[in-house]
Scaffold this motif. Structure first.
Motif, PDB file in Angstrom:
ATOM      1  N   ASP A  20     -47.399  15.087  -9.766  1.00  0.00           N
ATOM      2  CA  ASP A  20     -47.262  15.645  -8.718  1.00  0.00           C
ATOM      3  C   ASP A  20     -46.129  15.738  -8.707  1.00  0.00           C
ATOM      4  O   ASP A  20     -44.926  16.228  -8.131  1.00  0.00           O
ATOM      5  N   ASP A  21     -45.406  15.694 -10.436  1.00  0.00           N
ATOM      6  CA  ASP A  21     -44.198  16.079 -10.767  1.00  0.00           C
ATOM      7  C   ASP A  21     -44.124  17.754 -10.831  1.00  0.00           C
ATOM      8  O   ASP A  21     -43.164  18.143 -11.112  1.00  0.00           O
ATOM      9  N   SER A  22     -45.349  17.858 -10.754  1.00  0.00           N
ATOM     10  CA  SER A  22     -45.803  19.510 -10.707  1.00  0.00           C
ATOM     11  C   SER A  22     -45.476  20.485  -9.611  1.00  0.00           C
ATOM     12  O   SER A  22     -46.647  20.858  -8.935  1.00  0.00           O
ATOM     13  N   VAL A  23     -44.731  21.623  -9.759  1.00  0.00           N
ATOM     14  CA  VAL A  23     -45.100  22.282  -9.175  1.00  0.00           C
ATOM     15  C   VAL A  23     -46.159  23.627  -9.336  1.00  0.00           C
ATOM     16  O   VAL A  23     -46.846  23.816  -8.066  1.00  0.00           O
ATOM     17  N   ASP A  24     -46.338  23.796 -10.787  1.00  0.00           N
ATOM     18  CA  ASP A  24     -47.506  24.527 -10.572  1.00  0.00           C
ATOM     19  C   ASP A  24     -48.457  24.163 -10.362  1.00  0.00           C
ATOM     20  O   ASP A  24     -50.152  24.046  -9.420  1.00  0.00           O
ATOM     21  N   TRP A 101     -47.060  14.204   6.416  1.00  0.00           N
ATOM     22  CA  TRP A 101     -46.252  15.675   4.854  1.00  0.00           C
ATOM     23  C   TRP A 101     -45.879  15.853   4.202  1.00  0.00           C
ATOM     24  O   TRP A 101     -46.008  14.089   3.400  1.00  0.00           O
ATOM     25  N   ASP A 102     -45.520  16.413   3.547  1.00  0.00           N
ATOM     26  CA  ASP A 102     -44.887  16.610   2.013  1.00  0.00           C
ATOM     27  C   ASP A 102     -43.336  17.623   1.579  1.00  0.00           C
ATOM     28  O   ASP A 102     -43.598  18.603   2.700  1.00  0.00           O
ATOM     29  N   HIS A 103     -42.261  16.204   1.921  1.00  0.00           N
ATOM     30  CA  HIS A 103     -40.774  16.972   2.450  1.00  0.00           C
ATOM     31  C   HIS A 103     -40.896  18.628   0.902  1.00  0.00           C
ATOM     32  O   HIS A 103     -39.801  18.742   2.030  1.00  0.00           O
ATOM     33  N   GLN A 107     -39.931  23.709  -0.909  1.00  0.00           N
ATOM     34  CA  GLN A 107     -39.585  24.136  -2.499  1.00  0.00           C
ATOM     35  C   GLN A 107     -41.248  24.987  -2.700  1.00  0.00           C
ATOM     36  O   GLN A 107     -41.853  26.034  -3.592  1.00  0.00           O
ATOM     37  N   PHE A 108     -42.771  24.566  -2.379  1.00  0.00           N
ATOM     38  CA  PHE A 108     -43.462  25.074  -3.264  1.00  0.00           C
ATOM     39  C   PHE A 108     -44.056  25.967  -2.349  1.00  0.00           C
ATOM     40  O   PHE A 108     -44.652  27.344  -3.492  1.00  0.00           O
ATOM     41  N   LEU A 109     -43.726  26.803  -1.773  1.00  0.00           N
ATOM     42  CA  LEU A 109     -44.455  27.592  -0.455  1.00  0.00           C
ATOM     43  C   LEU A 109     -43.562  29.247  -0.911  1.00  0.00           C
ATOM     44  O   LEU A 109     -43.358  30.550  -1.417  1.00  0.00           O
ATOM     45  N   PHE A 110     -41.965  28.403  -1.821  1.00  0.00           N
ATOM     46  CA  PHE A 110     -40.681  29.121  -1.860  1.00  0.00           C
ATOM     47  C   PHE A 110     -41.700  29.872  -3.383  1.00  0.00           C
ATOM     48  O   PHE A 110     -40.782  31.025  -3.743  1.00  0.00           O
ATOM     49  N   PHE A 111     -41.973  29.054  -3.890  1.00  0.00           N
ATOM     50  CA  PHE A 111     -42.822  28.874  -5.203  1.00  0.00           C
ATOM     51  C   PHE A 111     -43.889  29.982  -5.079  1.00  0.00           C
ATOM     52  O   PHE A 111     -43.507  31.245  -5.743  1.00  0.00           O
TER      53      PHE A 111
END
Length: 193
Positions: A20-24, A101-103, A107-111
């Motif tokens: 859960d800590d990984s943007v990947d 929801w996930d706040h 961040q994920f979409l920008f990534f």
């Protein structure tokens, strides 16, 4: 005790890695979601509400199984897509104004946008999150990998039923099916099966 490297908080070395800590990790899941549950041409998912609710079912296989059991067109079908304990959660979400929801979605979409894997088109109302050619290729590669097969099976289970519903219909379904876990939960509280 956690320490900082620049502006980033790093967990102590003895703590196990949490996906859960990984943007990947999140980016991979979202690419598969758009690839397998999106509309053509694209594929794309229309609206953040629909995007978040489909992601909710992808993250919570127990809730996906319960939703499938409640839908007339899927009742009685095998639930082989649940490859983990129904009480386990891929990555927790919180109860927000319109349900799960996930706040970190921005961040994920920008990534994904920065890596030219998706486009977020705000000229449409609601907005569209659409795979670009590189995103399609990456999602196709992920879909072939053994470690992503549980996510692929869950996405496939949502095709032609949950993925065909509107964001509002998905939100209402979640509130109807999971009143204690989601509908009546206080805002910003983690959703637990």
């Amino acid at each position: 005790m956690p320490h900082k490297i620049g502006s980033r908080v790093v967990p102590p070395p003895h703590r196990a890695w949490d996906p859960d800590d990984s943007v990947d990790f999140h980016a991979s899941r979202l690419l598969l979601l758009i690839h397998l549950c999106g509309k053509e041409p694209g594929p794309y998912i229309e609206g953040r509400t629909k995007f978040a609710k489909l992601d909710f079912f992808l993250r919570y296989p127990g809730f996906l199984e319960r939703a499938h059991a409640s839908l007339p067109q899927t009742a009685g079908l095998s639930h082989a897509f649940v490859a983990m304990d129904a009480h386990e959660v891929e990555a927790p979400m919180v109860r927000y104004r319109y349900g799960p929801w996930d706040h970190r979605y921005r961040q994920f979409l920008f990534f994904l946008t920065a890596r030219k894997l998706i486009t977020v088109t705000v000229s449409h109302n609601p907005e569209r999150v659409k795979l670009r050619p590189a995103g399609k290729a990456a999602a196709a590669r992920l879909a072939e990998m053994e470690q992503f097969q549980p996510l692929v099976r869950r996405c496939e289970a949502m095709q032609d039923n949950l993925a065909a519903m509107s964001g509002t219909d998905l939100k209402n379904l979640i509130y109807d099916l999971f009143p204690e876990e989601v509908g009546d939960a206080p805002f910003h509280r983690e959703i637990r099966p």
